[in-house]
Design a protein around this motif. Structure first.
Motif, PDB file in Angstrom:
ATOM      1  N   ASN A  77      -1.360   1.347 -17.456  1.00 25.57           N
ATOM      2  CA  ASN A  77      -0.604   2.257 -16.587  1.00 25.57           C
ATOM      3  C   ASN A  77      -1.181   2.221 -15.182  1.00 25.57           C
ATOM      4  O   ASN A  77      -2.396   2.215 -14.996  1.00 25.57           O
ATOM      5  CB  ASN A  77      -0.665   3.698 -17.106  1.00 25.57           C
ATOM      6  N   GLY A  78      -0.292   2.183 -14.218  1.00 25.14           N
ATOM      7  CA  GLY A  78      -0.732   2.206 -12.832  1.00 25.14           C
ATOM      8  C   GLY A  78      -1.187   0.854 -12.313  1.00 25.14           C
ATOM      9  O   GLY A  78      -1.696   0.752 -11.203  1.00 25.14           O
ATOM     10  N   ALA A  79      -0.966  -0.215 -13.102  1.00 25.09           N
ATOM     11  CA  ALA A  79      -1.422  -1.546 -12.688  1.00 25.09           C
ATOM     12  C   ALA A  79      -0.632  -2.082 -11.500  1.00 25.09           C
ATOM     13  O   ALA A  79      -1.099  -2.963 -10.782  1.00 25.09           O
ATOM     14  CB  ALA A  79      -1.317  -2.509 -13.868  1.00 25.09           C
ATOM     15  N   GLY A  80       0.586  -1.575 -11.309  1.00 27.31           N
ATOM     16  CA  GLY A  80       1.417  -2.049 -10.203  1.00 27.31           C
ATOM     17  C   GLY A  80       2.612  -2.873 -10.659  1.00 27.31           C
ATOM     18  O   GLY A  80       3.286  -3.502  -9.844  1.00 27.31           O
ATOM     19  N   LYS A  81       2.915  -2.845 -11.960  1.00 28.37           N
ATOM     20  CA  LYS A  81       4.003  -3.659 -12.509  1.00 28.37           C
ATOM     21  C   LYS A  81       5.353  -3.255 -11.916  1.00 28.37           C
ATOM     22  O   LYS A  81       6.117  -4.091 -11.418  1.00 28.37           O
ATOM     23  CB  LYS A  81       4.043  -3.506 -14.041  1.00 28.37           C
ATOM     24  N   THR A  82       5.636  -1.939 -11.970  1.00 30.59           N
ATOM     25  CA  THR A  82       6.911  -1.461 -11.434  1.00 30.59           C
ATOM     26  C   THR A  82       6.996  -1.726  -9.932  1.00 30.59           C
ATOM     27  O   THR A  82       8.044  -2.116  -9.416  1.00 30.59           O
ATOM     28  CB  THR A  82       7.063   0.042 -11.723  1.00 30.59           C
ATOM     29  N   THR A  83       5.882  -1.560  -9.253  1.00 33.93           N
ATOM     30  CA  THR A  83       5.871  -1.793  -7.807  1.00 33.93           C
ATOM     31  C   THR A  83       6.179  -3.251  -7.487  1.00 33.93           C
ATOM     32  O   THR A  83       6.929  -3.552  -6.556  1.00 33.93           O
ATOM     33  CB  THR A  83       4.513  -1.376  -7.228  1.00 33.93           C
ATOM     34  N   LEU A  84       5.635  -4.157  -8.294  1.00 32.25           N
ATOM     35  CA  LEU A  84       5.933  -5.577  -8.088  1.00 32.25           C
ATOM     36  C   LEU A  84       7.426  -5.829  -8.284  1.00 32.25           C
ATOM     37  O   LEU A  84       8.072  -6.510  -7.483  1.00 32.25           O
ATOM     38  CB  LEU A  84       5.112  -6.439  -9.065  1.00 32.25           C
ATOM     39  N   GLU A 119       6.921  -4.619 -20.330  1.00 28.20           N
ATOM     40  CA  GLU A 119       6.986  -3.821 -21.559  1.00 28.20           C
ATOM     41  C   GLU A 119       5.575  -3.585 -22.083  1.00 28.20           C
ATOM     42  O   GLU A 119       4.733  -4.476 -22.051  1.00 28.20           O
ATOM     43  CB  GLU A 119       7.829  -4.581 -22.598  1.00 28.20           C
ATOM     44  N   HIS A 120       5.349  -2.367 -22.565  1.00 27.02           N
ATOM     45  CA  HIS A 120       4.047  -2.089 -23.173  1.00 27.02           C
ATOM     46  C   HIS A 120       3.984  -2.564 -24.614  1.00 27.02           C
ATOM     47  O   HIS A 120       2.910  -2.846 -25.135  1.00 27.02           O
ATOM     48  CB  HIS A 120       3.738  -0.584 -23.121  1.00 27.02           C
ATOM     49  N   ILE A 121       5.151  -2.612 -25.274  1.00 29.91           N
ATOM     50  CA  ILE A 121       5.163  -2.975 -26.690  1.00 29.91           C
ATOM     51  C   ILE A 121       5.188  -4.494 -26.809  1.00 29.91           C
ATOM     52  O   ILE A 121       6.229  -5.140 -26.750  1.00 29.91           O
ATOM     53  CB  ILE A 121       6.385  -2.356 -27.389  1.00 29.91           C
ATOM     54  N   ASP A 167      12.568  -3.257 -16.612  1.00 31.97           N
ATOM     55  CA  ASP A 167      11.366  -2.412 -16.567  1.00 31.97           C
ATOM     56  C   ASP A 167      11.360  -1.417 -17.727  1.00 31.97           C
ATOM     57  O   ASP A 167      12.044  -0.403 -17.676  1.00 31.97           O
ATOM     58  CB  ASP A 167      11.303  -1.671 -15.229  1.00 31.97           C
ATOM     59  N   GLU A 168      10.586  -1.743 -18.757  1.00 32.68           N
ATOM     60  CA  GLU A 168      10.397  -0.847 -19.913  1.00 32.68           C
ATOM     61  C   GLU A 168      11.708  -0.305 -20.462  1.00 32.68           C
ATOM     62  O   GLU A 168      11.944   0.894 -20.507  1.00 32.68           O
ATOM     63  CB  GLU A 168       9.457   0.319 -19.541  1.00 32.68           C
ATOM     64  N   ILE A 169      12.558  -1.249 -20.893  1.00 28.88           N
ATOM     65  CA  ILE A 169      13.812  -0.819 -21.505  1.00 28.88           C
ATOM     66  C   ILE A 169      13.647  -0.624 -23.001  1.00 28.88           C
ATOM     67  O   ILE A 169      14.552  -0.139 -23.670  1.00 28.88           O
ATOM     68  CB  ILE A 169      14.945  -1.843 -21.253  1.00 28.88           C
ATOM     69  N   ARG A 228       0.854  -1.195   0.000  1.00 25.31           N
ATOM     70  CA  ARG A 228       0.000   0.000   0.000  1.00 25.31           C
ATOM     71  C   ARG A 228       0.879   1.231   0.000  1.00 25.31           C
ATOM     72  O   ARG A 228       1.943   1.254   0.597  1.00 25.31           O
ATOM     73  CB  ARG A 228      -0.850   0.046   1.280  1.00 25.31           C
ATOM     74  N   PHE A 229       0.440   2.246  -0.694  1.00 24.07           N
ATOM     75  CA  PHE A 229       1.019   3.584  -0.515  1.00 24.07           C
ATOM     76  C   PHE A 229      -0.077   4.411   0.126  1.00 24.07           C
ATOM     77  O   PHE A 229      -1.033   4.800  -0.539  1.00 24.07           O
ATOM     78  CB  PHE A 229       1.454   4.196  -1.848  1.00 24.07           C
ATOM     79  N   GLY A 230       0.021   4.656   1.419  1.00 22.80           N
ATOM     80  CA  GLY A 230      -1.074   5.318   2.124  1.00 22.80           C
ATOM     81  C   GLY A 230      -2.303   4.431   2.059  1.00 22.80           C
ATOM     82  O   GLY A 230      -2.253   3.263   2.433  1.00 22.80           O
ATOM     83  N   ALA A 231      -3.395   4.978   1.552  1.00 22.74           N
ATOM     84  CA  ALA A 231      -4.633   4.205   1.475  1.00 22.74           C
ATOM     85  C   ALA A 231      -4.709   3.419   0.166  1.00 22.74           C
ATOM     86  O   ALA A 231      -5.559   2.551   0.004  1.00 22.74           O
ATOM     87  CB  ALA A 231      -5.837   5.137   1.592  1.00 22.74           C
ATOM     88  N   LEU A 232      -3.818   3.731  -0.766  1.00 19.67           N
ATOM     89  CA  LEU A 232      -3.875   3.119  -2.095  1.00 19.67           C
ATOM     90  C   LEU A 232      -3.234   1.731  -2.074  1.00 19.67           C
ATOM     91  O   LEU A 232      -2.052   1.596  -1.785  1.00 19.67           O
ATOM     92  CB  LEU A 232      -3.143   4.032  -3.092  1.00 19.67           C
ATOM     93  N   VAL A 233      -4.020   0.717  -2.366  1.00 22.51           N
ATOM     94  CA  VAL A 233      -3.478  -0.641  -2.456  1.00 22.51           C
ATOM     95  C   VAL A 233      -2.916  -0.838  -3.854  1.00 22.51           C
ATOM     96  O   VAL A 233      -3.636  -0.762  -4.840  1.00 22.51           O
ATOM     97  CB  VAL A 233      -4.563  -1.692  -2.166  1.00 22.51           C
TER      98      VAL A 233
HETATM   99  N1  LIG Z   1       6.163   5.798  -4.143  1.00 24.35           N
HETATM  100  C1  LIG Z   1       4.842   5.866  -4.395  1.00 24.35           C
HETATM  101  N2  LIG Z   1       4.022   6.587  -3.603  1.00 24.35           N
HETATM  102  C2  LIG Z   1       2.696   6.637  -3.840  1.00 24.35           C
HETATM  103  N3  LIG Z   1       2.096   6.020  -4.864  1.00 24.35           N
HETATM  104  C3  LIG Z   1       2.837   5.300  -5.705  1.00 24.35           C
HETATM  105  C4  LIG Z   1       4.268   5.181  -5.509  1.00 24.35           C
HETATM  106  N4  LIG Z   1       4.766   4.388  -6.484  1.00 24.35           N
HETATM  107  C5  LIG Z   1       3.706   4.048  -7.241  1.00 24.35           C
HETATM  108  N5  LIG Z   1       2.558   4.578  -6.783  1.00 24.35           N
HETATM  109  C6  LIG Z   1       1.231   4.378  -7.341  1.00 24.35           C
HETATM  110  O1  LIG Z   1       1.024   2.990  -7.426  1.00 24.35           O
HETATM  111  C7  LIG Z   1       0.323   2.654  -8.607  1.00 24.35           C
HETATM  112  C8  LIG Z   1       1.097   1.627  -9.378  1.00 24.35           C
HETATM  113  O2  LIG Z   1       2.294   2.214  -9.849  1.00 24.35           O
HETATM  114  P1  LIG Z   1       3.338   1.407 -10.726  1.00 24.35           P
HETATM  115  O3  LIG Z   1       4.440   2.336 -11.027  1.00 24.35           O
HETATM  116  O4  LIG Z   1       3.678   0.148 -10.069  1.00 24.35           O
HETATM  117  O5  LIG Z   1       2.484   1.122 -12.041  1.00 24.35           O
HETATM  118  P2  LIG Z   1       2.959   0.495 -13.409  1.00 24.35           P
HETATM  119  O6  LIG Z   1       2.101  -0.691 -13.658  1.00 24.35           O
HETATM  120  O7  LIG Z   1       4.418   0.277 -13.433  1.00 24.35           O
HETATM  121  O8  LIG Z   1       2.551   1.639 -14.439  1.00 24.35           O
HETATM  122  P3  LIG Z   1       3.293   2.168 -15.757  1.00 24.35           P
HETATM  123  O9  LIG Z   1       2.913   1.241 -16.847  1.00 24.35           O
HETATM  124  O10 LIG Z   1       2.718   3.528 -15.971  1.00 24.35           O
HETATM  125  O11 LIG Z   1       4.756   2.172 -15.483  1.00 24.35           O
HETATM  126  C9  LIG Z   1       0.091   3.972  -9.348  1.00 24.35           C
HETATM  127  O12 LIG Z   1      -1.215   4.399  -9.060  1.00 24.35           O
HETATM  128  C10 LIG Z   1       1.109   4.894  -8.757  1.00 24.35           C
HETATM  129  O13 LIG Z   1       0.636   6.212  -8.791  1.00 24.35           O
END
Ligand SMILES: Nc1ncnc2c1ncn2[C@@H]1O[C@H](COP(=O)(O)OP(=O)(O)OP(=O)(O)O)[C@@H](O)[C@H]1O
Ligand SMILES: [Mg+2]
Lengths: 251, 341
Positions: free
Chosen positions: A49-56, A205-207, A173-175, A23-28
């Motif tokens: 975008n925003g699916a959580g790929k980079t976070t994973l 990768e998006h492509i 990550d998206e090279i 979670r980032f704050g309230a955002l899961v």
């Molecule tokens: N450090 C952070 N603090 C708060 N929110 C974050 C943080 N990092 C990511 N988020 C939020 O978490 C969600 C997922 O982000 P993430 O970067 O994992 O997405 P993504 O799938 O990699 O997207 P993209 O394809 O745009 O790279 C987004 O809504 C983003 O705004």
């Protein structure tokens, strides 16, 4: 949904994540992710975008601790290990937004990676740097200060540095964004060479058409979950995946 | 060094840097025999110069190479002097006390680093200043120091004044040479590359296997040790210890000034900056407040027009690297054309 049969049992998983929450704050951002892969697998990750790929990817690489869940790599529980220690044990990542050491040259950037991944002699580190730079097509800019590199070279630098750590598994990550066709096929050739060397690949990768030349398994994420996982073409045809791409989040 | 495989070589010394190293050795040798010809005043001034070089080099290593910008480094300057007084009071030879005090200060900086290195950027900078102010107050509590009245390194008085002056000069020279040598070796090592990587991007460094905190700690402790030697040497030349002159932020201001005008993040830059500062001080130091205003104005002008400092400008214009810490890749090019056949 689970599409195909690539899922391994926990016994032979080289990298595995169980019940990852972030979670980032309230955002899961990561909602109970389960994921595992074998040592020489090549896996693509897609998702809106925003699916959580980079976070994973960051959770796997150890950039932060997840709020819940366990990560094992190469037979060890690495959940509590720092990113540096995970890198030293063979798990390395690149950054979606390149993070060059801007006051250092390309060579020096890669040298940092080559000389800190594990204990190597200086000459060995040099050889690794030259090998990485050659493979990533960066020898010609070896002496350029990194802050003078364009975006394409910065992305290559991410790859070259990660490679110079002698990884067993690379998280990319998206090279490949914004590449011309020629550059894209060079990149694919490079990644295939990494695979030939036995390095496992996880590639966001998006492509998709680039990804499909390398990945033998595709994962689609949406809203912090894995919504499809399996044979790439089947995943792309999956109704949930199509919906996620067309209509924002599919709750 | 040439790599076996493909004729590519990695260059760490250039011809000009080899010459420079010879020049440095020669200069050190000349400095070593200079007291035979210099007058008392000149010897004291040169001692001050050596101390300035130490201070500039240490702050440059910390901030310019390591990205650890501190405005509280005077704490180590003050502690170096304070422990010298303390140790000399127990009967230890005052010259030995100088170095023992620096070792103690370095040892104290180790546990301190566990707290301070958690702080980032401005928090670290200000945090160090707070530590310095607190330490100053604690030192004032020591009866031996007699508060702001201060005390003296009286045990130096057993030595004849001229012997003392020259011995301190040599100690300062030797300390400067040794500390510059250690810093240079560190910055050229793998740890040196890691130090710069951390400065540029800590996240990226961590994800490539760099042990960030341990690397920063090494630099932090070395800088504390070096600055403590400088403080102890300053005490030896001044003999009086008043806490507020040693724990004054003025010392860090001087360090920053020297590094900014010389060239931050350049090994040669800090040395050049110290020399420039020394010259400015020699000519204008007596002008009181106008001198300080002049220093400030110079620093502002440099950061506006020569942000890389004087050495950065020289390096850029003449592609000159005298004491390089980096790496150059030499690709096997076509054979050079011979003009003079
Ligand atoms: N450090 C952070 N603090 C708060 N929110 C974050 C943080 N990092 C990511 N988020 C939020 O978490 C969600 C997922 O982000 P993430 O970067 O994992 O997405 P993504 O799938 O990699 O997207 P993209 O394809 O745009 O790279 C987004 O809504 C983003 O705004
Ligand atoms: Mg992303």
């Amino acid at each position: 949904m689970q599409i195909a049969t690539h899922q391994q049992g926990p016994g032979d998983a080289f990298l595995s994540a169980r019940g990852i929450h972030k979670r980032f704050g309230a955002l899961v951002v990561l909602d109970n992710i389960d994921f595992s892969m074998g040592q020489s697998d090549a896996i693509g990750i897609v998702g809106p975008n925003g699916a959580g790929k980079t976070t994973l990817l960051s959770a796997l690489a150890g950039a932060f601790a997840p709020n819940a869940g366990t990560i094992t790599f190469d037979g060890r529980n690495v959940t509590a290990l720092s990113a540096a220690e995970r890198c030293r044990s063979g798990l390395v990542r690149t950054h979606q937004v390149p993070k060059p050491f801007s006051g250092m040259t390309t060579f020096e950037n890669v040298f940092v990676a080559a000389s800190h991944g594990d204990s190597v002699s200086r000459d060995e580190a040099y050889e690794r740097v030259i090998d990485s730079l050659t493979l990533c097509g960066m020898l010609g800019v070896a002496n350029r200060q990194a802050d003078t590199l364009g975006l394409l070279d910065r992305k290559r630098l991410e790859l070259a540095r990660a490679l110079a750590t002698r990884p067993k598994l690379m998280l990319l990550d998206e090279i490949g964004g914004g590449l011309t066709d020629g550059e894209a096929s060079e990149l694919v050739a490079t990644i295939l060479e990494l695979r030939r060397r036995g390095i496992g690949i996880v590639w966001i990768e998006h492509i998709v058409h680039i990804l499909l030349q390398v990945a033998e398994r595709l994962i689609c994420m949406d809203a912090g979950r894995i919504i499809a996982d399996g044979e790439p073409r089947a995943v792309m045809a999956d109704a949930g995946v199509v919906k996620a791409y067309l209509g924002g989040t599919s709750a | 060094m040439t790599l076996a495989s493909n004729g590519i070589s990695i260059e760490r010394w250039t011809r000009s840097s080899r010459l420079a190293l010879g020049g440095v050795a020669l200069a050190l040798a000349l400095f070593a025999i200079a007291p035979l010809t210099l007058g008392a005043g000149a010897i004291d001034r040169m001692t001050a110069l050596f101390i300035y070089v130490i201070l500039a080099a240490m702050w440059n290593a910390l901030a310019g190479f390591g990205g650890l910008v501190s405005v509280g480094q005077q704490v180590f300057f003050g502690l170096g002097a304070y422990f010298t007084i303390r140790l000399a009071d127990t009967g230890l030879n005052p010259f030995l006390a100088l170095f023992a005090a620096a070792i103690i200060t370095g040892a104290i900086s180790l546990p301190l680093s566990f707290f301070m290195l958690r702080l980032k950027g401005g928090e670290f900078a200000i945090g160090m200043w707070v530590i310095s102010a607190l330490t100053h107050m604690l030192v004032n509590l020591d009866r031996l120091i007699q508060g702001e009245t201060g005390t003296s390194l009286i045990s130096l008085n057993v030595y004849d004044i001229n012997t003392r002056r020259v011995v301190i000069y040599w100690l300062a020279l030797a300390s400067m040479a040794a500390l510059l040598g250690i810093l240079f070796a560190l910055l050229r090592s793998r740890a040196g590359a890691a130090i710069q990587a951390i400065r540029d991007n800590e996240d990226a460094a961590t994800s490539l296997g760099v042990r960030v905190v341990a690397t920063k700690r090494l630099l932090f402790v070395l800088a504390a040790f070096g600055i403590a030697i400088a403080g102890a040497l300053w005490l030896a030349t001044a003999t009086t210890f008043q806490p507020k002159t040693y724990f004054s932020v003025q010392w860090t201001a001087y360090m920053i000034f020297m590094v900014l005008i010389g060239g931050i993040g350049k090994f040669e830059g800090a040395i050049l900056g110290a020399v420039l500062f020394f010259v400015i001080e020699t000519f204008f130091g007596a002008m009181g407040v106008w001198y300080l205003i002049g220093l400030g104005a110079t620093a502002v002008l440099f950061s506006l027009f020569l942000p890389q400092g004087l050495w950065g400008e020289i390096e850029r214009r003449f592609d000159l690297r005298l004491l390089p810490v980096g790496y150059r890749v030499k690709l096997p090019g076509p054979p050079k054309i011979q003009w003079n056949q």
